[in-house]
Design a protein around this motif. Structure first.
Motif, PDB file in Angstrom:
ATOM      1  N   ALA A  18       0.827  -1.214   0.000  1.00  0.00           N
ATOM      2  CA  ALA A  18       0.000   0.000   0.000  1.00  0.00           C
ATOM      3  C   ALA A  18       0.857   1.258   0.000  1.00  0.00           C
ATOM      4  O   ALA A  18       0.559   2.229  -0.707  1.00  0.00           O
ATOM      5  CB  ALA A  18      -0.919  -0.010   1.223  1.00  0.00           C
ATOM      6  N   LEU A  19       1.940   1.263   0.771  1.00  0.00           N
ATOM      7  CA  LEU A  19       2.807   2.444   0.848  1.00  0.00           C
ATOM      8  C   LEU A  19       3.552   2.668  -0.462  1.00  0.00           C
ATOM      9  O   LEU A  19       3.714   3.807  -0.917  1.00  0.00           O
ATOM     10  CB  LEU A  19       3.791   2.295   2.009  1.00  0.00           C
ATOM     11  CG  LEU A  19       3.168   2.361   3.409  1.00  0.00           C
ATOM     12  CD1 LEU A  19       4.187   1.920   4.459  1.00  0.00           C
ATOM     13  CD2 LEU A  19       2.665   3.763   3.715  1.00  0.00           C
ATOM     14  N   GLU A  21       2.513   1.796  -3.407  1.00  0.00           N
ATOM     15  CA  GLU A  21       1.517   2.287  -4.361  1.00  0.00           C
ATOM     16  C   GLU A  21       1.193   3.756  -4.133  1.00  0.00           C
ATOM     17  O   GLU A  21       0.792   4.454  -5.068  1.00  0.00           O
ATOM     18  CB  GLU A  21       0.255   1.436  -4.264  1.00  0.00           C
ATOM     19  CG  GLU A  21       0.442   0.014  -4.815  1.00  0.00           C
ATOM     20  CD  GLU A  21      -0.766  -0.877  -4.597  1.00  0.00           C
ATOM     21  OE1 GLU A  21      -1.721  -0.428  -3.915  1.00  0.00           O
ATOM     22  OE2 GLU A  21      -0.754  -2.016  -5.092  1.00  0.00           O
ATOM     23  N   ARG A  22       1.398   4.247  -2.910  1.00  0.00           N
ATOM     24  CA  ARG A  22       1.196   5.668  -2.609  1.00  0.00           C
ATOM     25  C   ARG A  22       2.406   6.518  -2.976  1.00  0.00           C
ATOM     26  O   ARG A  22       2.379   7.741  -2.843  1.00  0.00           O
ATOM     27  CB  ARG A  22       0.913   5.846  -1.112  1.00  0.00           C
ATOM     28  CG  ARG A  22      -0.483   5.455  -0.690  1.00  0.00           C
ATOM     29  CD  ARG A  22      -0.597   5.422   0.834  1.00  0.00           C
ATOM     30  NE  ARG A  22      -0.194   6.680   1.462  1.00  0.00           N
ATOM     31  CZ  ARG A  22      -1.026   7.692   1.727  1.00  0.00           C
ATOM     32  NH1 ARG A  22      -2.317   7.583   1.412  1.00  0.00           N
ATOM     33  NH2 ARG A  22      -0.588   8.795   2.318  1.00  0.00           N
ATOM     34  N   GLU A  24       5.464   6.238  -1.529  1.00  0.00           N
ATOM     35  CA  GLU A  24       6.351   6.472  -0.387  1.00  0.00           C
ATOM     36  C   GLU A  24       7.694   5.771  -0.582  1.00  0.00           C
ATOM     37  O   GLU A  24       7.793   4.762  -1.282  1.00  0.00           O
ATOM     38  CB  GLU A  24       5.695   5.955   0.900  1.00  0.00           C
ATOM     39  CG  GLU A  24       4.333   6.540   1.217  1.00  0.00           C
ATOM     40  CD  GLU A  24       4.400   7.975   1.690  1.00  0.00           C
ATOM     41  OE1 GLU A  24       5.516   8.504   1.885  1.00  0.00           O
ATOM     42  OE2 GLU A  24       3.319   8.574   1.877  1.00  0.00           O
ATOM     43  N   GLU A 207      -8.579  -3.452   3.346  1.00  0.00           N
ATOM     44  CA  GLU A 207      -8.654  -2.049   2.940  1.00  0.00           C
ATOM     45  C   GLU A 207      -8.795  -1.131   4.146  1.00  0.00           C
ATOM     46  O   GLU A 207      -8.140  -0.081   4.241  1.00  0.00           O
ATOM     47  CB  GLU A 207      -9.829  -1.860   1.987  1.00  0.00           C
ATOM     48  CG  GLU A 207     -10.073  -0.413   1.565  1.00  0.00           C
ATOM     49  CD  GLU A 207     -11.360  -0.258   0.784  1.00  0.00           C
ATOM     50  OE1 GLU A 207     -11.615   0.876   0.323  1.00  0.00           O
ATOM     51  OE2 GLU A 207     -12.106  -1.241   0.643  1.00  0.00           O
ATOM     52  N   THR A 211      -6.150   1.765   5.607  1.00  0.00           N
ATOM     53  CA  THR A 211      -6.625   3.136   5.822  1.00  0.00           C
ATOM     54  C   THR A 211      -6.398   3.579   7.259  1.00  0.00           C
ATOM     55  O   THR A 211      -5.950   4.701   7.519  1.00  0.00           O
ATOM     56  CB  THR A 211      -8.120   3.246   5.480  1.00  0.00           C
ATOM     57  OG1 THR A 211      -8.315   2.907   4.106  1.00  0.00           O
ATOM     58  CG2 THR A 211      -8.639   4.647   5.735  1.00  0.00           C
ATOM     59  N   ILE A 214      -2.698   4.438   7.899  1.00  0.00           N
ATOM     60  CA  ILE A 214      -2.284   5.716   7.308  1.00  0.00           C
ATOM     61  C   ILE A 214      -2.930   6.891   8.035  1.00  0.00           C
ATOM     62  O   ILE A 214      -2.268   7.896   8.333  1.00  0.00           O
ATOM     63  CB  ILE A 214      -2.626   5.725   5.811  1.00  0.00           C
ATOM     64  CG1 ILE A 214      -1.747   4.701   5.087  1.00  0.00           C
ATOM     65  CG2 ILE A 214      -2.420   7.120   5.218  1.00  0.00           C
ATOM     66  CD1 ILE A 214      -2.126   4.439   3.652  1.00  0.00           C
ATOM     67  N   GLU A 218      -1.130   9.939  10.092  1.00  0.00           N
ATOM     68  CA  GLU A 218      -1.340  11.325   9.699  1.00  0.00           C
ATOM     69  C   GLU A 218      -1.976  12.180  10.792  1.00  0.00           C
ATOM     70  O   GLU A 218      -1.631  13.355  10.955  1.00  0.00           O
ATOM     71  CB  GLU A 218      -2.219  11.377   8.443  1.00  0.00           C
ATOM     72  CG  GLU A 218      -1.544  10.809   7.200  1.00  0.00           C
ATOM     73  CD  GLU A 218      -2.466  10.759   6.008  1.00  0.00           C
ATOM     74  OE1 GLU A 218      -1.964  10.646   4.872  1.00  0.00           O
ATOM     75  OE2 GLU A 218      -3.717  10.811   6.196  1.00  0.00           O
TER      76      GLU A 218
END
Length: 330
Positions: A18-19, A21-22, A24, A207, A211, A214, A218
């Motif tokens: 996931a990271l 794909e973002r 990072e 999923e 979420t 992350i 944040e």
């Protein structure tokens, strides 16, 4: 750079993917001799560093240049035979990672477990303020995860910037398929669970798990816990959903607690012959507390404070079944 511990396990590999794909810059922390496994297709998109979290010096070297940490390394196998490994990794290893993250000035999301919250009453989901009742557990996993949280909070008092997530059982592909919930899915797919235990558990869609990680990084409040739970499901509901995704016959009924307990104790001599903790069967005396009760948890705090929306359990279950069959695991 962001460090992911336990990067090649079930949850860690989900976060690494996931990271990446973002976009990072990701550093995957691997145990000595560990291979990327199902992350091999992304090997050119992240850096791998090697360290056993139980080795303070190795962890310190791995933390160089790191600004954020997702701590997912842990031993999560349902057998007391792994009690020593659970303590060494879930408690001492967590202390090492937190100390070095504080020294590096990195922000941390520590992945604990709803089990660290405590054993809730069957009629009411527990929230983050539920008093831990570890004396009710025969199993070392909840106790070591709770103790690991205390190590995190010790470092928070020394200045560590860390948030704690308490997910339920995460339904995500990855790892070697022998442990955690992919192993449970595999047992259903192979017809090894023709019946359903009488209890239930808080399940988490992959999923939603990502979420929550992350969002916690944040906007989570330092030192706070956040339960992550997509759906509270009985085992009959869960096994039936898995069976439907796999195209196999679902269980027809729930086994009464007394019958399940009798089967667990009757199989104990055979269970003790299994040396590999990862191969111990789910139905055993040490796991009856998990199988006979509704262990449900309240995720309102993560929804309201972090803005985490519910994921899809059906989609996560299908992805695990598809992944397991694609890799010949079940």
């Amino acid at each position: 750079m962001i460090l992911v511990t336990g990067a090649f396990g079930c949850l860690g590999s989900t976060m690494v993917r996931a990271l990446v794909e973002r976009g990072e810059r990701v550093v995957a922390l691997a145990r000595p001799g560990e291979s990327p496994g199902t992350l091999s297709d992304l090997a050119d998109h992240f850096e791998t560093r090697t360290a056993d979290v139980r080795d303070p010096e190795a962890v310190a070297r791995a933390m160089r240049g790191i600004e954020g940490v997702f701590h997912l390394a842990g031993v999560a196998t349902l057998t007391t035979a792994a009690a020593r490994a659970m303590y060494e990794v879930n408690v001492l290893g967590t202390a090492n990672v937190m100390r070095e993250a504080r020294r590096a000035g990195a922000r941390v999301v520590h992945t604990s477990s709803v089990s660290a919250i405590g054993l809730p009453p069957s009629e009411q989901p527990a929230d983050e303020d539920f008093p831990f009742n570890g004396h009710l557990f025969r199993h070392p996993y909840p106790r070591t995860k709770h103790a690991g949280e205390q190590r995190v909070l010790d470092e928070v008092r020394r200045g560590l910037d860390a948030v704690i997530l308490n997910p339920g059982a995460v339904m995500a592909p990855g790892g070697d398929g022998r442990s955690a919930w992919p192993a449970f899915v595999g047992a259903v797919c192979r017809g090894k669970l023709p019946f359903a235990p009488p209890g239930g558990f808080s399940m988490v869609a992959a999923e939603e798990f990502v979420t929550a990680q992350i969002r916690a990084f944040e906007k989570g409040t330092v030192g706070e816990r956040y339960i992550v739970a997509t759906q509270n499901m009985t085992f009959l509901e869960l096994i039936s959903s898995i069976a439907g995704a796999a195209g196999v016959r679902p269980p027809r009924r729930t086994v009464p607690p007394r019958v399940l307990a009798a089967a667990a104790y009757a199989s104990l001599p055979f269970i003790l012959l299994v040396k590999d903790p990862e191969r111990r069967p789910l139905v055993s005396p040490e796991n009856l507390v998990y199988l006979n009760r509704n262990l449900y948890y309240d995720s309102r705090k993560s929804r309201e404070h972090l803005g985490v929306a519910p994921g899809s359990m059906e989609e996560s279950i299908r992805s695990v079944v598809s992944w397991g069959r694609r890799h010949g695991i079940f």
